[in-house]
Every structure is written in structure tokens, then in C-alpha cells.
Design a protein around this motif. Structure first.
Motif, PDB file in Angstrom:
ATOM      1  N   SER A  89     -33.574  45.552  27.821  1.00 40.86           N
ATOM      2  CA  SER A  89     -34.663  46.253  27.549  1.00 40.86           C
ATOM      3  C   SER A  89     -34.325  47.703  27.073  1.00 40.86           C
ATOM      4  O   SER A  89     -33.085  48.232  27.021  1.00 40.86           O
ATOM      5  CB  SER A  89     -35.476  46.605  28.983  1.00 40.86           C
ATOM      6  OG  SER A  89     -34.507  47.344  29.935  1.00 40.86           O
ATOM      7  N   HIS A  90     -35.437  48.266  26.667  1.00 43.62           N
ATOM      8  CA  HIS A  90     -35.195  49.794  25.798  1.00 43.62           C
ATOM      9  C   HIS A  90     -34.538  50.499  27.127  1.00 43.62           C
ATOM     10  O   HIS A  90     -33.595  51.567  26.467  1.00 43.62           O
ATOM     11  CB  HIS A  90     -36.206  50.399  25.273  1.00 43.62           C
ATOM     12  CG  HIS A  90     -37.076  49.509  24.201  1.00 43.62           C
ATOM     13  ND1 HIS A  90     -38.188  48.725  24.551  1.00 43.62           N
ATOM     14  CD2 HIS A  90     -36.625  49.452  23.071  1.00 43.62           C
ATOM     15  CE1 HIS A  90     -38.362  48.076  23.297  1.00 43.62           C
ATOM     16  NE2 HIS A  90     -37.564  48.636  22.382  1.00 43.62           N
ATOM     17  N   ASP A  91     -34.900  50.653  28.185  1.00 43.64           N
ATOM     18  CA  ASP A  91     -34.381  51.493  29.223  1.00 43.64           C
ATOM     19  C   ASP A  91     -33.052  51.172  29.550  1.00 43.64           C
ATOM     20  O   ASP A  91     -32.211  51.968  30.059  1.00 43.64           O
ATOM     21  CB  ASP A  91     -35.464  51.283  30.540  1.00 43.64           C
ATOM     22  CG  ASP A  91     -36.594  51.482  30.533  1.00 43.64           C
ATOM     23  OD1 ASP A  91     -36.704  52.390  29.793  1.00 43.64           O
ATOM     24  OD2 ASP A  91     -37.474  51.039  31.281  1.00 43.64           O
ATOM     25  N   LYS A  92     -32.392  49.983  29.174  1.00 47.02           N
ATOM     26  CA  LYS A  92     -31.015  49.916  29.352  1.00 47.02           C
ATOM     27  C   LYS A  92     -30.362  49.932  28.021  1.00 47.02           C
ATOM     28  O   LYS A  92     -29.144  49.425  27.961  1.00 47.02           O
ATOM     29  CB  LYS A  92     -30.940  48.259  29.821  1.00 47.02           C
ATOM     30  CG  LYS A  92     -31.505  48.148  31.261  1.00 47.02           C
ATOM     31  CD  LYS A  92     -31.252  46.625  31.769  1.00 47.02           C
ATOM     32  CE  LYS A  92     -30.200  46.287  32.150  1.00 47.02           C
ATOM     33  NZ  LYS A  92     -29.767  45.303  32.898  1.00 47.02           N
ATOM     34  N   GLY A  93     -30.822  50.256  26.992  1.00 43.77           N
ATOM     35  CA  GLY A  93     -30.309  50.550  25.849  1.00 43.77           C
ATOM     36  C   GLY A  93     -30.333  49.455  24.838  1.00 43.77           C
ATOM     37  O   GLY A  93     -29.755  49.509  23.698  1.00 43.77           O
ATOM     38  N   GLY A  94     -31.005  48.494  24.897  1.00 38.39           N
ATOM     39  CA  GLY A  94     -31.405  47.548  24.059  1.00 38.39           C
ATOM     40  C   GLY A  94     -32.581  47.728  23.267  1.00 38.39           C
ATOM     41  O   GLY A  94     -33.011  48.699  23.099  1.00 38.39           O
TER      42      GLY A  94
END
Length: 392
Positions: free
Chosen positions: A195-200
Motif C-alpha cells: 500500500s501507499h502507506d507502506k511505501g508501495g
């Protein structure tokens, strides 16, 4: 099709053909409709078949809608191919055999074998168009390639080898590779899926997509307890439909669904209590067997001794009024609106399974002048990079 439904219903009620009876439930199924397609079920005997043909002819005379017998198929369960061919010849239908495809799904195939997924892998490859921009390829992966398999993945547990093959195709397409030209992959594909929150880039894994679609069957099972398919599943697999220590009573697609969902619960990725009941009038909740007070069914938490029953009465008396509604309902505790969605389940499973990108830079206490060389690959991790560069 309402006219044909009534004709078949009246024919079964008059014992012109028998349909299929499910034990002592008093449940008879003689036919199933999907749009303009119909499945007629009955005992294997010539008398039932002749009467079914007569009912179809009467329907044609009354409505003017003729059934194309030549395009209809006869399938037999537990009978020889010679018997099927003989019955087909007598009725001028086409003889059918397992496995076959119905409404786009394989019936009777062993879906744990990779070979039965090849048709979809080939279809997947055909959708990989030659988009030049990385943003365009990302859009195609999310919007098209991510939902292409939804029909299959909502019924069958995909083998690991199939999922790896598809993720490899998605990764190669994203980085611009082809059969003739290989491109460098700047980071692990699993990081891109995060996810975006995890840097992806929030692509999401196909494995989580598959598992969340299968998990939705447990939500439907609890929400639609009186549905026809639920009654059939419980007749075959027991009152808990396989979601208990006894498991499923027969192999097949449903047993694979239950096995996948139970594995999610046992691993702790999706807690068993994430799908539970909110008490209303109590008419649709089984007091001891359903999860409605706490995280497990009452029969697990409380023995029926006097002391435990006193504790149970106190716990019920101390229930939060917000946990009580007007009617019984199911709640999904892993989303803000308490309603199950495949997207929320997929995000949760991915967040528990996919890696978190480590910060690109960390502030080092006591050092003011640091020379930094940065190579930024495409758009990967831009938000994470900016956050890492922010002052401590």
C-alpha cells in the motif's frame, strides 16, 4: 421465464418428474434459472425425461417460445456414458460429460491442477498491451488486470504456482519487459504491491484478492442464512457449513473455500471475530453457537456451570448499548462502516503479508553536513522518500 418456472414447478408438484430431494429438510430442487439459461434436475429414468420434454412442449404451445432441444445437453451423475448417449438419442439432446464449462466456469475439473488455469493465464497475457508510459501500465494493472479473474477467483482457490506466474507477468509488463526485450526491475515486485502507506504503489497482490473473495462467502453465509444455496451447503456439510472443528463432509469447491478461510483465521491474519453478529431482536442469532458477545461463541467461552452462567448473565447485562441494534445484523470489524468489502479485506491481508519499505534516509544526530547521492527510479517510493528527507 416466469411461465417456464411455473410450468416446471407444477410438473414437479404433480410428480411428473421428481427433482432432487435433500434429506429430511423437505427441500426439493427441480430447476435453477440464470438469465435465459435453465438447469432441470431429476431422477435418472426415462419416464421423468419424457415428462420434462412434454412440459417444455406445452410451454412452447402456450407461449410461443420454443426450447432448442438440439442445443440442450444431458448430463448424468453416477451413470455410464452408454446410458447418457442412449437417453440423449431418445430425446434428441446432446450428451454431455464431466468436466464441462457452464456460464464461463469449469464444472467437475480439479482446480488445484495448474493445467485447468491455463486458459485464463493465456487470456491474461492477451490483455498486456504495449503501453509506453509507466503510469499507463500501472493504471492497466490496477483497473483491468487486477479484476480480470474476479469470476474464477471468487469460486476457486488459485494454486501458488498460478499466482506466481501471474504476478511475474504483471511485474514484467510494469517494467516494460516483453518476450523479445528484458528490462531491469528496480525493486522487488512485492514492494510495489504494498500500500501507499507502506511505501508501495498500492497495486495489491492477487493472492490477497483471491483470499478476500473467498472470505466473502463466510460473510454471505451469515447474512443470507435462509438463502437456497446456504440450505444446500448446510445439508451437505453440516449446520456450521464446515466452519467448525468437524470441517466439511465432502471434497469440492466449498471445502476449498472453507479451508482457505479457516487458514486465514488460524494464522491470525483475519481474526475469527472480525465477522460477527450485532444483536437486535435475536431472531436470527443462535445463542450458544454464533459470535455476538465477545470474540468467540458462548459455548467456547462459558461452561454451563452455575458460576459460569452467572458470569454470562453479568456480561450480557453490561453490554454496551451501542452494540445493540433494532434488528440482527452482521458486522465486519476491520472497516470503519462495519460492512464487509473485498477491497478492505484485501488491504488488510496485504498489510499483514507484504513488506514495508525501510526509510531511505535517517537523520543522524550530531552531523550537520552530509553528502547524499540519490538515484530515483521512476516513481517508486517518491512519497516515502520525501517523508524521509523531512527535518527531524
Amino acid at each position: 421465464m416466469e411461465g417456464l418456472h411455473m410450468a416446471l414447478k407444477d410438473g414437479q408438484a404433480a410428480n411428473l418428474f421428481h427433482g432432487v430431494k435433500f434429506g429430511s429438510l423437505g427441500l426439493h430442487i427441480s430447476h435453477l434459472f440464470y438469465a435465459d439459461d435453465v438447469i432441470i434436475l431429476s431422477d435418472w429414468n426415462q419416464n421423468d425425461m419424457d415428462n420434462i420434454i412434454r412440459i417444455l412442449n406445452i410451454f412452447y404451445i402456450a407461449s410461443g417460445l420454443k426450447i432448442n432441444i438440439h442445443k440442450s445437453n444431458i448430463f448424468g451423475v453416477g451413470v455410464s456414458s452408454n446410458e447418457i448417449n442412449s437417453m440423449a438419442a431418445n430425446t434428441r439432446c446432446t450428451s454431455g460429460s464431466l468436466p464441462f464449462t457452464y456460464l464461463g466456469l469449469p464444472i467437475g475439473s480439479n482446480m488445484s491442477r495448474v493445467v485447468h488455469w491455463q486458459v485464463l493465464i493465456d487470456k491474461f497475457k492477451s490483455r498486456l498491451s504495449g503501453w509506453n508510459s509507466i503510469g499507463g501500465r500501472l493504471t492497466l494493472i490496477k483497473s483491468v488486470l487486477g479484476s480480470l479473474w474476479i469470476y474464477y477467483l471468487s469460486i476457486f482457490k488459485a494454486p501458488e504456482m498460478v499466482l506466481k506466474s501471474l504476478e511475474s507477468l504483471r511485474a514484467s509488463f510494469f517494467w516494460g519487459s516483453s518476450e523479445d526485450s528484458k528490462k531491469l526491475s528496480w525493486i522487488k515486485w512485492s514492494n510495489t504491491l504494498s500500500s501507499h502507506d507502506k511505501g508501495g504503489l498500492g497495486v495489491g497482490s492477487l493472492k490477497a484478492f483471491n483470499l478476500s473473495l473467498l472470505l466473502k462467502w463466510r460473510w454471505r453465509l451469515m447474512q443470507k442464512s435462509n438463502a437456497l444455496w446456504v440450505q444446500v451447503v448446510k445439508f451437505v456439510h453440516g449446520d456450521e457449513a464446515g466452519f467448525d472443528n468437524n470441517g466439511c463432509q465432502a471434497k469440492g469447491a466449498w471445502a476449498n473455500i472453507v479451508g482457505s478461510v479457516n487458514k486465514l483465521h488460524l494464522s491470525g491474519i483475519v481474526p475469527l471475530s472480525s465477522i460477527r453478529f450485532k444483536v437486535g431482536d435475536g431472531s436470527n442469532i443462535r445463542f450458544w453457537k454464533d459470535t455476538w458477545l465477545g470474540d468467540v461463541p458462548l459455548y467456547i467461552k462459558y461452561n454451563r456451570t452455575q458460576g459460569e452462567l452467572n458470569n454470562l448473565i453479568l456480561d450480557i447485562a453490561n453490554m454496551d448499548p451501542d452494540e445493540i441494534g433494532e434488528v440482527d445484523s452482521c458486522i465486519w470489524s476491520l472497516s470503519q462502516d462495519a460492512t464487509f468489502s473485498v477491497s478492505s479485506a484485501r488491504r488488510h491481508i496485504d498489510d499483514c503479508s507484504l513488506p514495508t519499505l525501510l526509510p531511505v534516509l535517517e537523520c543522524i544526530e550530531g552531523q550537520e553536513d552530509i553528502e547524499v547521492n540519490i538515484v530515483l527510479a521512476g516513481v517508486i517510493g517518491c512519497n516515502h522518500l520525501c517523508n524521509s528527507l523531512a527535518p527531524c
